[in-house]
Design an enzyme around this catalytic site. Structure first.
Site, PDB file in Angstrom:
ATOM      1  N   ALA A  47      37.183  44.936  48.530  1.00  0.00           N
ATOM      2  CA  ALA A  47      38.425  45.667  47.899  1.00  0.00           C
ATOM      3  C   ALA A  47      37.590  47.261  47.782  1.00  0.00           C
ATOM      4  O   ALA A  47      36.178  47.222  48.050  1.00  0.00           O
ATOM      5  CB  ALA A  47      38.722  45.317  46.506  1.00  0.00           C
ATOM      6  N   GLY A 103      38.186  40.533  48.791  1.00  0.00           N
ATOM      7  CA  GLY A 103      39.826  40.771  48.756  1.00  0.00           C
ATOM      8  C   GLY A 103      40.183  40.720  50.487  1.00  0.00           C
ATOM      9  O   GLY A 103      41.309  40.001  50.827  1.00  0.00           O
ATOM     10  N   GLU A 139      40.424  36.889  50.890  1.00  0.00           N
ATOM     11  CA  GLU A 139      41.580  36.485  49.953  1.00  0.00           C
ATOM     12  C   GLU A 139      42.788  36.552  50.813  1.00  0.00           C
ATOM     13  O   GLU A 139      43.981  35.895  50.806  1.00  0.00           O
ATOM     14  CB  GLU A 139      41.325  37.056  48.768  1.00  0.00           C
ATOM     15  CG  GLU A 139      40.272  36.480  47.808  1.00  0.00           C
ATOM     16  CD  GLU A 139      40.085  37.492  46.500  1.00  0.00           C
ATOM     17  OE1 GLU A 139      40.190  36.571  45.401  1.00  0.00           O
ATOM     18  OE2 GLU A 139      39.984  38.665  46.557  1.00  0.00           O
ATOM     19  N   GLU A 170      31.813  38.604  45.034  1.00  0.00           N
ATOM     20  CA  GLU A 170      32.037  39.142  43.991  1.00  0.00           C
ATOM     21  C   GLU A 170      31.118  38.835  42.616  1.00  0.00           C
ATOM     22  O   GLU A 170      31.065  39.965  41.805  1.00  0.00           O
ATOM     23  CB  GLU A 170      33.681  38.739  43.494  1.00  0.00           C
ATOM     24  CG  GLU A 170      34.676  39.355  44.338  1.00  0.00           C
ATOM     25  CD  GLU A 170      35.030  38.664  45.236  1.00  0.00           C
ATOM     26  OE1 GLU A 170      36.329  39.009  45.995  1.00  0.00           O
ATOM     27  OE2 GLU A 170      34.224  37.720  45.733  1.00  0.00           O
TER      28      GLU A 170
END
Length: 277
Positions: free
Chosen positions: A66, A112, A115, A135
């Site tokens: 991200a 992300g 994900e 993360e």
């Protein structure tokens, strides 16, 4: 539809979405998440599109994570809202899309990015792909479904280890874990994945959509997947695809679903197998 961060190509009932932020290693920011939502929504509504591939531009990254700069100063409330909106807008949206979505993981799929790949219906990786959820190195946890989908795909113990160590795994390890279905060299990744998509496109899109819903139901709290399967099995009997498919099968004819020919070799094999019974 004007897009700044993604590219969309369509050919022979297959669409390819390419996340196109190479200078940022295709990192997901708010604008890209919105564009991906809009792109997936439009393709899902296009009756000619039977399968969707998603990949990243360049040779280094599918999605490297991200865009941290967007939320580095967020409050507790803002962080929770970010995760909730992102999951609804893109990650849950992709998982529940009635059109099959295949991730062609062409490099780093981190945070992300992994994900997003896990939200797709299944994954194919290039040999140079690296995957992980780092993360916790930032003092935060995966917020776009990573803690849930990783455990579903690779098991609780492996998910715990990968998330807590913030480690990366290579493509072969990901395949051994069940995180990806296939591993191919990067030069063949898109063609190989398109080959799978072509097989999907030859079958009933109506039936596939019902199968996606039934499979996903097994992972929803409070939902009985068997009951959803029974319901969708029954609903299939009321579709034109069922009438068309069974009629052609009984008459030993080639099959078409909304203009798509059923794979003839597979169809012939089915008849041979039934003939042995």
């Amino acid at each position: 539809m004007k897009m700044e961060n993604i590219l969309i190509e369509k050919q022979d009932n297959i669409a390819v979405i390419t996340i196109n932020r190479p200078t940022k290693l295709n990192a997901l920011n708010k604008a890209t998440i919105q564009e991906l939502h809009d792109g997936f929504k439009a393709l899902n509504e296009d009756k000619l599109v039977k399968a969707i591939l998603i990949t990243g531009s360049g040779e280094k990254a599918f999605v490297a994570g991200a865009d941290i700069s967007e939320f580095a100063n967020f409050s507790v409330e803002e962080g929770e809202k970010l995760a909730a909106q992102g999951q609804e807008l893109l990650f849950d949206f992709v998982q529940n899309l009635s059109t099959p979505v295949i991730a062609a993981v062409n490099g780093f799929a981190l945070g992300g990015g992994l994900e997003l790949a896990m939200a797709c219906h299944f994954r194919v990786a290039s040999t140079n792909a690296k995957m992980g959820l780092p993360e916790v190195t930032l003092g935060v946890i995966p917020g776009y479904g990573g803690t849930q989908r990783l455990a579903q795909l690779v098991g609780k113990g492996r998910a715990m280890e990968l998330i807590m160590t913030a480690g990366m795994i290579d493509a072969e390890t990901a395949k051994n874990y069940g995180l990806v279905n296939h591993v191919v060299v990067q030069e063949e990744l898109l063609d190989f994945t398109k080959g799978i998509a072509s097989k999907i496109a030859n079958n009933s899109s109506v039936a596939i959509a019902k199968a996606i819903e039934a499979i996903n139901a097994n992972f929803e709290d409070g939902t009985n997947g068997y009951e959803v399967e029974i319901k969708n099995f029954g609903l299939s009997f009321g579709t034109e695809d069922f009438k068309e498919g069974t009629s052609a099968f009984l008459e030993k004819e080639k099959q078409f679903f909304r203009g798509n020919k059923l794979h003839h070799e597979n169809y012939t094999l089915i008849f041979k197998v039934l003939a042995l019974k």
